[in-house]
Design an enzyme around this catalytic site. Structure first.
Site, PDB file in Angstrom:
ATOM      1  N   HIS A 141       0.353  -1.542   0.390  1.00 65.07           N
ATOM      2  CA  HIS A 141       0.312   0.482  -0.224  1.00 65.07           C
ATOM      3  C   HIS A 141       1.245   1.152   0.469  1.00 65.07           C
ATOM      4  O   HIS A 141       0.053   2.022  -0.650  1.00 65.07           O
ATOM      5  CB  HIS A 141      -1.156  -0.116   1.152  1.00 65.07           C
ATOM      6  CG  HIS A 141      -2.091   1.550   1.642  1.00 65.07           C
ATOM      7  ND1 HIS A 141      -3.197   1.540   0.448  1.00 65.07           N
ATOM      8  CD2 HIS A 141      -1.278   2.103   2.922  1.00 65.07           C
ATOM      9  CE1 HIS A 141      -2.997   2.742   1.136  1.00 65.07           C
ATOM     10  NE2 HIS A 141      -2.830   3.494   1.707  1.00 65.07           N
ATOM     11  N   ASP A 240     -11.684   1.940   7.363  1.00 62.87           N
ATOM     12  CA  ASP A 240     -11.081   3.546   7.341  1.00 62.87           C
ATOM     13  C   ASP A 240     -11.591   4.472   6.298  1.00 62.87           C
ATOM     14  O   ASP A 240     -10.737   4.509   5.738  1.00 62.87           O
ATOM     15  CB  ASP A 240      -9.803   2.751   7.818  1.00 62.87           C
ATOM     16  CG  ASP A 240      -9.921   4.476   8.308  1.00 62.87           C
ATOM     17  OD1 ASP A 240      -9.824   5.028   9.052  1.00 62.87           O
ATOM     18  OD2 ASP A 240      -7.640   4.659   8.178  1.00 62.87           O
TER      19      ASP A 240
HETATM   20 CA    CA Z   1      -6.009   3.932   7.208  1.00 59.89          CA
END
Ligand code: CA
Length: 425
Positions: A141, A240
């Protein structure tokens, strides 16, 4: 040491479907409102919620030495606070009660009282989260984001392999699965133009796992990296939610703010770290070598399969990502050791987000930012539509499970529908 409740050979007198997330070897904890009455602490097997207050009333936990009123609460915090030694014994005791081979305790008469069909209860936020910290610990990521926004040759910033980068998030807006997510309004900055205000156009999910603190420390204490797992009670799935256009304009120089704090969504069941022990796998070899306080003797990750689906209103869901928790570069233990190395205290119920969990393949990217590569490669859905980011009325559904020796330990669902932004006053 083998944990009794984890024994793969166990089966229950409660019928559990082969693809259920909740066999007798799982027994996670959560909070439910049963028959519209008050909230209580519960567990689950198959399609049945286990009412722990009924078992407590009948003395099933009497010899374990804790105040069973901890089950009559609307969070699991007081239960966690009795300590892992005892909470592990409660899980083992449940396993014993539900065990097929059990014939010396006649649970059959009682079962209509402590087993409740899951469609008769409402699952609530499992814990009170005092503080929430979010990390940035997946190397795939961080590399993808660095490549997109900075420099493919220097995708990781100089600190990234030396410490688990993180920031303090907002706990008040963390909601349980099923709670809708309202598209945030905010400032955005079109290229070469002054900033504008309005609903975020680039609303995204972030596929994460959250771990829940099981034991508090005092100010000044440090959690040693090789003891950190003693301070972790269990895990949830965490979405999130992130507004990429707001994030891009506001994050310099202090990091995420309104792009992240409008809402995060978690799954309702806290799966114990005990139940996840069979899924430990080797982690990354960390090069360069990290500083001594982060040097974990056996770097272990957890092999937990993760998936994300997008379901447009009135259509079937399309799976857009298959990742795995084992792709974390920094482990939960290292995150906790780093978080406390300066003496910052932690409290029962605090939650730590892993950061978006992407894997090395394109199908494993844990956000639309990466899947659509900043909106340049739209993602196709089963109904023929495309998505660069998340539309109003889309539902984002995350799932997670480990599987070994014929036992599947799952987390249930972390699901939330996006609703249109509120009109601005
Ligand atoms: Ca996050």
């Amino acid at each position: 040491m083998m944990i009794r409740a984890n024994d793969p050979s166990l089966s229950s007198w409660v019928e559990v479907a082969a693809d259920s997330d909740f066999p007798i070897q799982n027994l996670p904890f959560g909070v439910a409102r049963v028959k519209k009455e008050k909230a209580i602490v519960v567990s689950i097997i198959g399609d049945f919620i286990i009412d722990l207050t009924v078992l407590a009333e009948h003395g099933f936990f009497e010899d374990l030495g804790f105040d069973v009123r901890v089950f009559e609460r609307n969070t699991i915090n007081d239960f966690i606070s009795i300590g892992k030694e005892k909470t592990s014994k409660v899980r083992d005791r449940l396993s014993l009660i539900l065990d097929m081979d059990l014939d010396d305790w006649d649970a059959s008469e009682l079962k209509n009282y402590f087993l409740i069909p899951k469609d008769q209860v409402e699952m609530l936020m499992p814990m009170h989260i005092g503080d929430y910290t979010d990390f940035y610990s997946s190397i795939d990521h961080a590399t993808n984001v660095g490549t997109m926004f900075r420099d493919p040759d220097n995708a990781l910033l100089p600190n990234w392999k030396h410490l688990p980068v993180g920031y303090h998030g907002r706990s008040s807006s963390i909601m349980v699965s099923g709670t809708p997510t309202i598209r945030p309004n905010g400032q955005q900055k079109p290229n070469d133009e002054p900033p504008v205000f309005g609903p975020s156009k680039l609303l995204d999910f972030e596929l994460e796992m959250g771990f829940v603190v099981g034991k508090e420390t005092s100010l000044g204490d440090q959690v040693p990296v090789d003891e950190a797992e003693n301070f972790i009670f269990g895990l949830v799935i965490l979405n999130d939610w992130s507004a990429r256009d707001i994030q891009k304009w506001e994050y310099i120089p202090l990091g995420p703010f309104l792009a992240k704090n409008f809402q995060s969504t978690i799954s309702p069941w806290v799966v114990t770290l005990d139940a996840l022990q069979p899924f430990k796998v080797d982690g990354y070899t960390q090069t360069p070598e990290v500083l001594p306080y982060l040097r974990q003797k056996n770097i272990k990750n957890y092999d937990i399969k993760l998936e994300v689906a997008i379901q447009p209103k009135g259509a079937n869901p399309t799976t857009v990502c298959n990742s795995n928790f084992k792709y974390m570069y920094w482990t939960m233990s290292q995150q906790l050791a780093h978080h406390t190395i300066n003496g910052c205290n932690i409290r029962v119920g605090d939650m730590y987000g892993s950061g978006t969990i992407s894997g090395p393949e394109k199908s494993m990217y844990g956000s639309m930012l990466e899947l659509s590569w900043k909106g340049t490669k739209p993602v196709s859905l089963e109904n023929g539509e495309e998505r660069k980011f998340i539309n109003d009325f889309d539902t984002v559904i995350m799932r997670a499970h480990g599987e070994k020796d014929g036992v599947r330990i799952g987390f249930g669902e972390c699901s939330s529908q996006v609703l249109p932004a509120k009109e601005t006053v």
